[in-house]
Motif scaffolding. Structure first.
Motif, PDB file in Angstrom:
ATOM      1  N   SER A 264       0.836  -1.210   0.000  1.00 18.25           N
ATOM      2  CA  SER A 264       0.000   0.000   0.000  1.00 18.25           C
ATOM      3  C   SER A 264       0.869   1.258   0.000  1.00 18.25           C
ATOM      4  CB  SER A 264      -0.935  -0.011   1.214  1.00 18.25           C
ATOM      5  OG  SER A 264      -0.197   0.084   2.426  1.00 18.25           O
ATOM      6  N   LEU A 265       1.996   1.205   0.704  1.00 19.31           N
ATOM      7  CA  LEU A 265       2.928   2.342   0.683  1.00 19.31           C
ATOM      8  C   LEU A 265       3.501   2.543  -0.721  1.00 19.31           C
ATOM      9  CD1 LEU A 265       4.937   1.855   4.028  1.00 19.31           C
ATOM     10  CD2 LEU A 265       3.101   3.490   3.555  1.00 19.31           C
ATOM     11  N   LEU A 266       3.746   1.425  -1.385  1.00 19.87           N
ATOM     12  CA  LEU A 266       4.290   1.504  -2.745  1.00 19.87           C
ATOM     13  C   LEU A 266       3.297   2.189  -3.686  1.00 19.87           C
ATOM     14  CD1 LEU A 266       6.867   0.643  -4.225  1.00 19.87           C
ATOM     15  CD2 LEU A 266       5.684  -1.458  -4.891  1.00 19.87           C
ATOM     16  N   THR A 267       2.014   1.894  -3.496  1.00 15.18           N
ATOM     17  CA  THR A 267       0.981   2.543  -4.315  1.00 15.18           C
ATOM     18  C   THR A 267       0.929   4.043  -4.038  1.00 15.18           C
ATOM     19  OG1 THR A 267      -0.334   0.505  -4.265  1.00 15.18           O
ATOM     20  CG2 THR A 267      -1.461   2.540  -4.901  1.00 15.18           C
ATOM     21  N   LYS A 268       1.060   4.414  -2.755  1.00 14.29           N
ATOM     22  CA  LYS A 268       1.044   5.831  -2.394  1.00 14.29           C
ATOM     23  C   LYS A 268       2.241   6.565  -2.997  1.00 14.29           C
ATOM     24  CE  LYS A 268      -1.486   5.319   1.967  1.00 14.29           C
ATOM     25  NZ  LYS A 268      -1.435   5.475   3.450  1.00 14.29           N
ATOM     26  N   THR A 269       3.387   5.917  -3.004  1.00 12.86           N
ATOM     27  CA  THR A 269       4.569   6.575  -3.595  1.00 12.86           C
ATOM     28  C   THR A 269       4.389   6.777  -5.099  1.00 12.86           C
ATOM     29  OG1 THR A 269       5.655   4.412  -3.826  1.00 12.86           O
ATOM     30  CG2 THR A 269       6.169   5.695  -1.858  1.00 12.86           C
ATOM     31  N   ASP A 270       3.680   5.848  -5.754  1.00 13.90           N
ATOM     32  CA  ASP A 270       3.400   6.028  -7.181  1.00 13.90           C
ATOM     33  C   ASP A 270       2.566   7.289  -7.406  1.00 13.90           C
ATOM     34  OD1 ASP A 270       4.782   3.822  -8.102  1.00 13.90           O
ATOM     35  OD2 ASP A 270       3.078   2.464  -7.872  1.00 13.90           O
ATOM     36  N   ASN A 271       1.549   7.489  -6.573  1.00 10.32           N
ATOM     37  CA  ASN A 271       0.710   8.688  -6.696  1.00 10.32           C
ATOM     38  C   ASN A 271       1.510   9.960  -6.431  1.00 10.32           C
ATOM     39  OD1 ASN A 271      -1.538   7.066  -7.241  1.00 10.32           O
ATOM     40  ND2 ASN A 271      -2.075   6.901  -5.066  1.00 10.32           N
ATOM     41  N   GLN A 272       2.379   9.882  -5.425  1.00  3.56           N
ATOM     42  CA  GLN A 272       3.209  11.050  -5.110  1.00  3.56           C
ATOM     43  C   GLN A 272       4.180  11.363  -6.256  1.00  3.56           C
ATOM     44  OE1 GLN A 272       4.995  10.115  -1.353  1.00  3.56           O
ATOM     45  NE2 GLN A 272       3.136  10.542  -0.169  1.00  3.56           N
ATOM     46  N   LEU A 273       4.716  10.318  -6.878  1.00  9.47           N
ATOM     47  CA  LEU A 273       5.611  10.534  -8.025  1.00  9.47           C
ATOM     48  C   LEU A 273       4.866  11.209  -9.172  1.00  9.47           C
ATOM     49  CD1 LEU A 273       7.764   7.264  -8.168  1.00  9.47           C
ATOM     50  CD2 LEU A 273       8.588   9.592  -7.821  1.00  9.47           C
ATOM     51  N   ASP A 274       3.626  10.774  -9.396  1.00  4.55           N
ATOM     52  CA  ASP A 274       2.833  11.408 -10.456  1.00  4.55           C
ATOM     53  C   ASP A 274       2.619  12.894 -10.157  1.00  4.55           C
ATOM     54  OD1 ASP A 274       2.637   9.060 -11.843  1.00  4.55           O
ATOM     55  OD2 ASP A 274       0.714   8.482 -10.966  1.00  4.55           O
ATOM     56  N   ASN A 275       2.317  13.203  -8.911  1.00  2.00           N
ATOM     57  CA  ASN A 275       2.113  14.609  -8.534  1.00  2.00           C
ATOM     58  C   ASN A 275       3.395  15.432  -8.716  1.00  2.00           C
ATOM     59  OD1 ASN A 275      -0.569  14.112  -7.820  1.00  2.00           O
ATOM     60  ND2 ASN A 275      -0.043  13.596  -5.695  1.00  2.00           N
ATOM     61  N   LEU A 276       4.520  14.841  -8.331  1.00  2.00           N
ATOM     62  CA  LEU A 276       5.797  15.545  -8.472  1.00  2.00           C
ATOM     63  C   LEU A 276       6.113  15.798  -9.950  1.00  2.00           C
ATOM     64  CD1 LEU A 276       8.030  13.754  -5.797  1.00  2.00           C
ATOM     65  CD2 LEU A 276       7.206  16.108  -5.732  1.00  2.00           C
ATOM     66  N   GLU A 277       5.863  14.786 -10.792  1.00  2.00           N
ATOM     67  CA  GLU A 277       6.136  14.936 -12.223  1.00  2.00           C
ATOM     68  C   GLU A 277       5.254  16.024 -12.830  1.00  2.00           C
ATOM     69  OE1 GLU A 277       8.422  13.702 -13.988  1.00  2.00           O
ATOM     70  OE2 GLU A 277       9.208  12.023 -12.812  1.00  2.00           O
ATOM     71  N   LYS A 278       3.982  16.050 -12.458  1.00  2.00           N
ATOM     72  CA  LYS A 278       3.070  17.076 -12.968  1.00  2.00           C
ATOM     73  C   LYS A 278       3.494  18.466 -12.516  1.00  2.00           C
ATOM     74  CE  LYS A 278      -1.015  14.080 -13.247  1.00  2.00           C
ATOM     75  NZ  LYS A 278      -2.370  13.803 -12.709  1.00  2.00           N
ATOM     76  N   MET A 279       3.824  18.587 -11.222  1.00  2.00           N
ATOM     77  CA  MET A 279       4.236  19.887 -10.703  1.00  2.00           C
ATOM     78  C   MET A 279       5.506  20.372 -11.397  1.00  2.00           C
ATOM     79  SD  MET A 279       3.541  22.359  -8.678  1.00  2.00           S
ATOM     80  CE  MET A 279       2.279  21.626  -7.624  1.00  2.00           C
ATOM     81  N   THR A 280       6.466  19.463 -11.592  1.00  2.00           N
ATOM     82  CA  THR A 280       7.718  19.837 -12.272  1.00  2.00           C
ATOM     83  C   THR A 280       7.442  20.300 -13.695  1.00  2.00           C
ATOM     84  OG1 THR A 280       8.933  18.199 -10.959  1.00  2.00           O
ATOM     85  CG2 THR A 280      10.008  19.033 -12.941  1.00  2.00           C
ATOM     86  N   SER A 281       6.592  19.572 -14.398  1.00  2.00           N
ATOM     87  CA  SER A 281       6.270  19.933 -15.782  1.00  2.00           C
ATOM     88  C   SER A 281       5.566  21.283 -15.852  1.00  2.00           C
ATOM     89  CB  SER A 281       5.389  18.854 -16.413  1.00  2.00           C
ATOM     90  OG  SER A 281       6.060  17.612 -16.447  1.00  2.00           O
ATOM     91  N   GLU A 282       4.657  21.541 -14.918  1.00  2.00           N
ATOM     92  CA  GLU A 282       3.935  22.815 -14.927  1.00  2.00           C
ATOM     93  C   GLU A 282       4.863  23.996 -14.659  1.00  2.00           C
ATOM     94  OE1 GLU A 282       0.817  22.417 -12.110  1.00  2.00           O
ATOM     95  OE2 GLU A 282      -0.391  21.067 -13.350  1.00  2.00           O
TER      96      GLU A 282
END
Length: 204
Positions: free
Chosen positions: A72-90
């Motif tokens: 479950s922690l691994l799934t949460k880190t995937d979501n956090q990575l997606d957020n970080l990638e989006k924020m970086t791109s923006e």
């Protein structure tokens, strides 16, 4: 040595650059954490199999619960990575937009300065002068093409004929009389005639 060439250069790192760098660092840390969890999950699964074979069912069950929580922690880190990638791109795209706006601003200022150097009245004046110059040249062409009188035309033709006559070369007249025919046997007859003549003996 740096002072010799005008001192140290100022850093061009902006707050946006720092923010992007921090986001990328957090992303890298999350990826390292993910790899650590994935390695741990593989080990705990093998350990649970071993415990079951040894008859230690409760320990194996506890270990699988721990494994489930880590997944479950691994799934949460995937979501956090997606957020970080989006924020970086923006942020990076916002930087590009800012650069485009700066470029447009510089171009607009340049156009304003060029317009100040040459006003609309100056352009109209240049166009009028150009139009007048073309009309004047057309008038000159018309005068040269059809402005001569009939007398002038005759004088030009007479001068042209005179120049043409001076340039001609007088050649000798070719005779029109037919040339006399030559008998092909005449040389042979002359030779025989000379043979028949008596040879003159000089007097002693």
């Amino acid at each position: 040595m740096g002072n010799l060439f005008g001192g140290h250069k100022k850093s061009r790192v902006t707050e946006q650059d720092k923010a992007v760098l921090q986001l990328k660092q957090q992303r890298d840390k999350l990826k390292m954490y993910q790899r650590k969890i994935e390695a741990s999950l593989a080990k705990e699964r093998e350990l649970a199999k071993k415990l079951l074979k040894e008859g230690k069912k409760e320990k194996a069950k506890l270990l699988l619960k721990k494994k489930r929580y880590q997944e479950s922690l691994l799934t949460k880190t995937d979501n956090q990575l997606d957020n970080l990638e989006k924020m970086t791109s923006e942020i990076e795209f916002a930087q590009i937009e800012h650069q485009v706006i700066d470029g447009l601003k510089v171009g607009n200022d340049c156009l304003k300065k060029m317009h100040q150097m040459m006003s609309l009245e100056d352009v109209e004046k240049i166009m009028d002068e150009t139009r007048e110059g073309i009309e004047y040249q057309n008038e000159i062409d018309e005068l040269l093409a059809g402005g001569l009188t009939e007398e002038d035309e005759e004088a030009v033709l007479a001068e042209l004929s005179q120049i043409t006559g001076e340039s001609e070369i007088t050649l000798p007249t070719v005779p029109k009389d037919q040339l006399p025919q030559i008998d092909d046997n005449e040389p042979q007859r002359e030779t025989e005639r000379r043979r028949k003549e008596p040879e003159l003996v000089p007097a002693s």
